[in-house]
Structures are given as structure tokens and as C-alpha cells.
Design an enzyme around this catalytic site. Sequence first.
Site, short mmCIF file in Angstrom:
data_model
loop_
_atom_site.label_atom_id
_atom_site.label_comp_id
_atom_site.label_asym_id
_atom_site.label_seq_id
_atom_site.Cartn_x
_atom_site.Cartn_y
_atom_site.Cartn_z
N HIS A 155 31.59 -42.39 -48.99
CA HIS A 155 32.44 -42.03 -50.51
C HIS A 155 34.09 -41.89 -49.74
O HIS A 155 33.89 -41.40 -51.55
CB HIS A 155 32.13 -40.56 -50.20
CG HIS A 155 31.55 -40.26 -51.29
ND1 HIS A 155 33.03 -38.91 -52.20
CD2 HIS A 155 31.43 -40.09 -52.68
CE1 HIS A 155 32.17 -38.71 -53.12
NE2 HIS A 155 31.62 -39.25 -54.07
N LYS A 157 37.61 -43.79 -50.97
CA LYS A 157 37.15 -44.50 -52.00
C LYS A 157 39.25 -44.99 -51.69
O LYS A 157 40.23 -44.00 -52.25
CB LYS A 157 38.01 -44.04 -53.47
CG LYS A 157 37.02 -42.78 -53.39
CD LYS A 157 36.38 -41.75 -54.28
CE LYS A 157 35.24 -40.88 -54.20
NZ LYS A 157 34.23 -41.72 -54.46
N ASP A 162 48.67 -54.31 -45.79
CA ASP A 162 49.62 -54.97 -45.32
C ASP A 162 49.69 -54.19 -43.51
O ASP A 162 50.65 -53.76 -43.77
CB ASP A 162 50.77 -55.00 -45.87
CG ASP A 162 50.16 -57.19 -46.69
OD1 ASP A 162 49.52 -57.31 -46.17
OD2 ASP A 162 51.48 -56.92 -47.05
#
Lengths: 223, 223
Positions: A155, A157, A162
Amino acid sequence: MAKPSWRLVALTGAGIALALEALPWLVRWLRAGRRPRHEVLFFPSQVTCTEALLQTPGAAPARAPADCRCSLPHSESSLSRLLRALLAARSSLELCLFAFSSPQLGRAVQLLHQRGVRVRVITDCDYMALNGSQIGLLRKAGIQVRHDQDLGYMHHKFAIVDKKVLITGSLNWTTQAIQNNRENVLIMEDAEYVRLFLEEFERIWEEFDPTKYSFFPQKKQGR
Amino acid sequence: MAKPSWRLVALTGAGIALALEALPWLVRWLRAGRRPRHEVLFFPSQVTCTEALLQTPGAAPARAPADCRCSLPHSESSLSRLLRALLAARSSLELCLFAFSSPQLGRAVQLLHQRGVRVRVITDCDYMALNGSQIGLLRKAGIQVRHDQDLGYMHHKFAIVDKKVLITGSLNWTTQAIQNNRENVLIMEDAEYVRLFLEEFERIWEEFDPTKYSFFPQKKQGR
């Protein structure tokens, strides 16, 4: 020993006092100067034209927003800021996303892959097969994707640009969420958070190695 | 003017050189000393006993973990750390949560309300009526709750403790998410982020004022 020059002592003392006085300012200046990127985007985002940001390599050079004739506004929006933060990647992009169906964000990730940025994606097995998911397109483009086999959801996100900038929040990368939901996304240049999220990414990346997949998966124990 | 003592000049010079050498260390020490709370919790959380944290006022004093006889481990976990961060509230707690069904987190919020902390909750209308939601219990306890009427989700998952600490991430406050999902929660003492999230909270709080509810709601335009 020669008698000390009181004038010299007084001058030195005044110099030290001045330096001590200036020290807090210097510290504040140093801290301000070094304050890394620290931003928050709130959603829903205004629906704006993002074509200028998403020009493919080899195509005509990015048109100035004023040149685009589409009917959408050409101003900045939370989505355009998120796209910019991603498109700043030069060497690597780690994505760890529950749901990924936004065509604009999908195009941005494919662009980075075409530019030679090393892109790795972790996603949730339940969402990736749904209609409109970008995951199949990313795989077709040659981008490495790994997913869970758990009953629990992957779940997260978050994205790491870089190995320097962490992008994380409540936002699933779907058009529904971008245009309709109340959501937040933090963009942070923070070495400590980047390190911790990168460790989490590598842990999950190893765990979701396809050579370790089981064909009759059992519910895994919580960690 | 007396002839300057070269020994004194040399000593002063050495002192200044030493001070300049020490300055970067001093700056680093000052920055480290002032570095505010900056933590990340990853989930799933180990299932641990949280009873000692959740003693109600007037009950027997909190037992030392070693005294509890339940079969769960009594170590720290991501959930216990989240509970501690919330229970540190002394004056105010703003909650902006898509889904809230964890009994432990519900008890923590009720405890804070009983202790006189001003608790305000914003939630999503679709989730709050589901079985197991804590929202009804919070309302029954006298805690103010407001919710959307949109088709879009109120998908934030953040808390602000004493207008000083921001708690935000991917975690919905459900037992399923806590025990089974891959999730993250940032705990940040950061004045700038707190200010921005508090503004978002107040914006939504005003917008969800029940005196403004419509009984035939229309889908609202994205912002």
C-alpha cells in the site's frame, strides 16, 4: 616577556565579542542556505495541460505553454509539480506504488526509462491487473516491475529520485485520485528519510524477486 | 604605542585558527542538537500488547509491561510507537482520516478527549458508515466529526499533535492495514509542514461544516 599591548588585547577582545555576536546569524544563514527541498502538494489537482512537460525525445522541442492550442489551462498544478519532480531524475527512480493508472505519470516514467534512467517499480498484485493500469505498459517498455503475492496490500505510494529526493504521501497514481480526491504528497530532499525508504524499497525488492514466487501462496505473517 | 608582544599575537592567532577549525563542528553540533523529531514507522506492525499504553483515567496505574499476563509480546512495535506519538498530545489533536476502524487507535483518541485534549476529526462519508468504523463511537463520546459529501474521497491520512507534530503517510487506521499491509507513517516535528497541513485541515473543516450540507449533493469540481 614583553609587556602586553592593552590596545591589542582590547582589539582582539572586541573582535571575539563581535564574532560571538555574529555566530547565531551565521548559524541561521548556514542552516537556511542548506535547507533542502521541502514541499507539499495538495490534491485534487486542477486539470491542466501537461503536454509541454511530456515531449518524447526526438520530437519537436517542447513548445512554450503559450503555443499549445488545447482548451485546458496551461498554468502550474499539483500534477504538473509532481511530474516535474519525477522528470528531474537523471540516474535512478524507485517507485513503490499500490495503484498506478495515471496516463501522464505513466508517460513520465517511460520518458525517464528512454532517457537511460534506471527505473524499478514495485506494485500490488491485486491492482496491477485492473483495467487502465499502467503496469503492463511499463513492462512492455522494458521496465522492471515486481509485485507481492500476499493477501495484505503493498500500500506504499512513494518514489525516490536519484537516491536524493523522496516523494511520498496518500496519493495513488490514478486519475480519479489526482482529479477528485483530497490527497497530499510530500517532496523532500532529506538524506535520512531517503535512506530509510530506500532500505524499505530494497527489502521489498528482494522479497518480491520472481525466482522466489510460490505458485500456491500462503498468507504471510505480519512483520 | 607599546611594541606588540609577538608571543601574544601568535597565541591569539593560534586561538583564532583553532576557533575557525572548530566552527564547522560547532555548526554541526548545533544543527544536530536542534534537529527536530524525524521518524518513520513501517508496517505491517508486529502484533504486540498495547494495554499498558491505553489505561483509562481512574483505572489502576499503568502496569509495567512485565506484569501483563496476556500472550502477546510486550515489545515496542510500529503500532505502539504510533500510539505513543498520539498520546503525547496535551492540548489539541486534528485527525484527517479516510478510514478509521482500529480499536486501539480509537481508544487512544477517546482517552485524549477524556483528558481534555481538543480533538477534531475529518473523515470520508463512504467509509465512516461501514461495520467496525470507530467514527460512531467517537461521536457518541462527544468528539466533533465532520465528513465530505463528495464523490471524490477524503483520502488524507494525517494527524497533527499539539499543532507541533505532523503524523502522515499511507496508513489507513484499520487493523487490516496495521497488521497486513506494507505502509509508512512519518512523524515529523516540522513547523513548515505542520503549518501547511493545519491550513489544509482548517480549509476542509470549514468546507465540511454541517450547516453547509446539501441534501441533494452534486459532484463538486476538482480544485
